[in-house]
Write a protein that holds these residues in place. Structure first.
Motif, PDB file in Angstrom:
ATOM      1  N   PHE A 120      11.886   0.406  12.503  1.00 22.72           N
ATOM      2  CA  PHE A 120      11.681   1.781  12.073  1.00 22.72           C
ATOM      3  C   PHE A 120      10.200   1.983  11.789  1.00 22.72           C
ATOM      4  CE2 PHE A 120      12.247  -0.792   8.362  1.00 22.72           C
ATOM      5  CZ  PHE A 120      11.445  -0.253   7.374  1.00 22.72           C
ATOM      6  N   THR A 121       9.828   3.234  11.505  1.00 25.55           N
ATOM      7  CA  THR A 121       8.440   3.576  11.224  1.00 25.55           C
ATOM      8  C   THR A 121       8.334   4.166   9.839  1.00 25.55           C
ATOM      9  OG1 THR A 121       7.990   4.037  13.562  1.00 25.55           O
ATOM     10  CG2 THR A 121       6.452   4.980  11.960  1.00 25.55           C
ATOM     11  N   TYR A 122       7.382   3.680   9.054  1.00 24.46           N
ATOM     12  CA  TYR A 122       7.126   4.289   7.750  1.00 24.46           C
ATOM     13  C   TYR A 122       6.620   5.718   7.958  1.00 24.46           C
ATOM     14  CZ  TYR A 122       7.308  -0.150   5.118  1.00 24.46           C
ATOM     15  OH  TYR A 122       7.700  -1.314   4.515  1.00 24.46           O
ATOM     16  N   ARG A 167       0.821  -1.215   0.000  1.00 22.99           N
ATOM     17  CA  ARG A 167       0.000   0.000   0.000  1.00 22.99           C
ATOM     18  C   ARG A 167       0.849   1.257   0.000  1.00 22.99           C
ATOM     19  NH1 ARG A 167      -2.597  -3.707  -1.233  1.00 22.99           N
ATOM     20  NH2 ARG A 167      -4.604  -4.397  -0.383  1.00 22.99           N
ATOM     21  N   TYR A 168       2.001   1.204   0.665  1.00 19.20           N
ATOM     22  CA  TYR A 168       2.916   2.360   0.690  1.00 19.20           C
ATOM     23  C   TYR A 168       4.209   1.979  -0.022  1.00 19.20           C
ATOM     24  CZ  TYR A 168      -0.203   3.721   4.555  1.00 19.20           C
ATOM     25  OH  TYR A 168      -1.295   4.019   5.336  1.00 19.20           O
ATOM     26  N   CYS A 169       4.119   1.613  -1.274  1.00 16.66           N
ATOM     27  CA  CYS A 169       5.296   1.176  -2.036  1.00 16.66           C
ATOM     28  C   CYS A 169       6.302   2.316  -2.154  1.00 16.66           C
ATOM     29  CB  CYS A 169       4.871   0.706  -3.422  1.00 16.66           C
ATOM     30  SG  CYS A 169       6.259   0.144  -4.441  1.00 16.66           S
ATOM     31  N   ASP A 219      -1.723   2.483  10.219  1.00 13.49           N
ATOM     32  CA  ASP A 219      -3.026   1.944   9.804  1.00 13.49           C
ATOM     33  C   ASP A 219      -2.989   0.446   9.518  1.00 13.49           C
ATOM     34  OD1 ASP A 219      -4.061   4.570   9.900  1.00 13.49           O
ATOM     35  OD2 ASP A 219      -3.494   4.916   7.806  1.00 13.49           O
ATOM     36  N   TYR A 220      -1.830  -0.218   9.701  1.00 15.14           N
ATOM     37  CA  TYR A 220      -1.755  -1.651   9.400  1.00 15.14           C
ATOM     38  C   TYR A 220      -1.271  -2.500  10.579  1.00 15.14           C
ATOM     39  CZ  TYR A 220      -2.893  -0.707   4.572  1.00 15.14           C
ATOM     40  OH  TYR A 220      -3.553  -0.312   3.435  1.00 15.14           O
ATOM     41  N   ASN A 221      -0.248  -2.046  11.292  1.00 15.57           N
ATOM     42  CA  ASN A 221       0.180  -2.822  12.454  1.00 15.57           C
ATOM     43  C   ASN A 221       0.487  -1.892  13.628  1.00 15.57           C
ATOM     44  OD1 ASN A 221       2.675  -1.752  11.750  1.00 15.57           O
ATOM     45  ND2 ASN A 221       3.728  -3.725  11.585  1.00 15.57           N
ATOM     46  N   THR A 222       0.762  -2.488  14.764  1.00 14.79           N
ATOM     47  CA  THR A 222       0.978  -1.746  16.003  1.00 14.79           C
ATOM     48  C   THR A 222       2.315  -2.162  16.616  1.00 14.79           C
ATOM     49  OG1 THR A 222      -0.062  -3.427  17.391  1.00 14.79           O
ATOM     50  CG2 THR A 222      -1.518  -1.732  16.421  1.00 14.79           C
ATOM     51  N   ASP A 223       2.711  -1.487  17.682  1.00 13.04           N
ATOM     52  CA  ASP A 223       3.919  -1.886  18.410  1.00 13.04           C
ATOM     53  C   ASP A 223       3.798  -3.319  18.911  1.00 13.04           C
ATOM     54  OD1 ASP A 223       5.562   0.462  18.268  1.00 13.04           O
ATOM     55  OD2 ASP A 223       4.232   1.435  19.690  1.00 13.04           O
ATOM     56  N   THR A 224       2.610  -3.684  19.348  1.00 10.91           N
ATOM     57  CA  THR A 224       2.385  -5.059  19.819  1.00 10.91           C
ATOM     58  C   THR A 224       2.585  -6.061  18.688  1.00 10.91           C
ATOM     59  OG1 THR A 224       0.824  -4.270  21.495  1.00 10.91           O
ATOM     60  CG2 THR A 224       0.707  -6.613  20.893  1.00 10.91           C
ATOM     61  N   ARG A 270      14.335  -6.082   8.480  1.00 11.02           N
ATOM     62  CA  ARG A 270      13.681  -4.794   8.676  1.00 11.02           C
ATOM     63  C   ARG A 270      12.223  -5.026   9.058  1.00 11.02           C
ATOM     64  NH1 ARG A 270      16.249  -1.771   3.345  1.00 11.02           N
ATOM     65  NH2 ARG A 270      18.200  -1.106   4.350  1.00 11.02           N
ATOM     66  N   ILE A 271      11.850  -4.482  10.212  1.00 11.69           N
ATOM     67  CA  ILE A 271      10.487  -4.689  10.717  1.00 11.69           C
ATOM     68  C   ILE A 271       9.857  -3.313  10.925  1.00 11.69           C
ATOM     69  CG2 ILE A 271       9.061  -5.877  12.405  1.00 11.69           C
ATOM     70  CD1 ILE A 271      11.504  -7.515  13.173  1.00 11.69           C
ATOM     71  N   PRO A 272       9.022  -2.878  10.002  1.00  8.35           N
ATOM     72  CA  PRO A 272       8.472  -1.533  10.097  1.00  8.35           C
ATOM     73  C   PRO A 272       7.214  -1.465  10.968  1.00  8.35           C
ATOM     74  CG  PRO A 272       7.747  -2.541   8.066  1.00  8.35           C
ATOM     75  CD  PRO A 272       8.650  -3.547   8.748  1.00  8.35           C
ATOM     76  N   LEU A 273       6.998  -0.295  11.528  1.00 13.54           N
ATOM     77  CA  LEU A 273       5.698   0.058  12.078  1.00 13.54           C
ATOM     78  C   LEU A 273       4.962   0.780  10.955  1.00 13.54           C
ATOM     79  CD1 LEU A 273       3.941   0.065  14.657  1.00 13.54           C
ATOM     80  CD2 LEU A 273       4.870   2.334  15.149  1.00 13.54           C
TER      81      LEU A 273
END
Length: 207
Positions: free
Chosen positions: A200-202, A37-39, A175-180, A169-172
């Motif tokens: 990191f966070t998108y 979704r955020y390519c 609108d799709y995932n959370t810290d949990t 790489r594990i992004p936050l």
């Protein structure tokens, strides 16, 4: 054997410690199995005819200009995209040309058949894995695809003992995932023996 050729959407030289050790050149392939979704590289999707097509020999001739930098800094080529692991034979042919002195890194989603990863295991130095999220529902909602290939390839890499050659790489993803969710992804990856994570966070621009 048919000559391997691939469309390249960009070649970026003199990158320092951004996608591998030392000085690297990023080579981005056209084509990707995902529709995130955020390519970050939408030019890798759709019609690629506007991009130049290279053989491994042509790409080697263009990138070897920086060989002294690669050898002096333990750098080399980072293949990204798009999805470089769709082109295993091209990358294997390139490795034969550049030899073992260059580092070869692959930025990959691992969403490719396991035969592709198996072919690349002897070739790469570092895998930079963009895992998105380990939760299959989140993954499908964000990418439009199943993460079955991803899980199969994580097992393959773990069985080969190559976890320490991987940066995950594990992004936050807003609108799709959370810290949990991200913590759960880390725990699932640790169960496979992966320990090198880039969290990191998108940064999404809201229009």
């Amino acid at each position: 054997m048919k000559e391997q050729r691939a469309r390249i959407i960009g070649i970026a030289r003199h990158r320092l410690s951004t996608d591998g050790d030392g000085v690297t050149t990023l080579v981005a392939f056209h084509s990707c199995p995902l529709r995130c979704r955020y390519c970050l590289n939408p030019q890798s999707l759709g019609d690629g005819r506007r991009f130049r097509e290279y053989s491994p020999e042509e790409l080697y001739a263009e990138t070897r200009i920086d060989e002294l930098y690669f050898i002096a800094t333990n750098g080399g080529i980072t293949f990204g995209g798009g999805e470089p692991c769709l082109r295993p034979q091209f990358i294997r042919d390139f490795r034969e040309l550049c030899g073992s002195a260059w580092q070869l890194n692959l930025e990959t989603s691992l969403c490719v058949p396991s035969t592709n990863i198996k072919a690349l295991l002897p070739v790469f130095n570092t895998l930079i894995i963009d895992i998105k999220d380990m939760n299959p529902d989140i993954y499908r909602r964000y990418t439009g695809e199943s993460n079955d290939h991803v899980l199969d390839n994580l097992r393959l890499i773990a069985e080969s003992g190559r976890q320490q050659d991987c940066i995950v790489r594990i992004p936050l993803i807003p609108d799709y995932n959370t810290d949990t969710d991200r913590d759960a992804s880390c725990k699932a990856l640790e169960a496979f023996g992966f320990t090198r994570f880039d969290l990191f966070t998108y940064q999404i621009r809201k229009h």
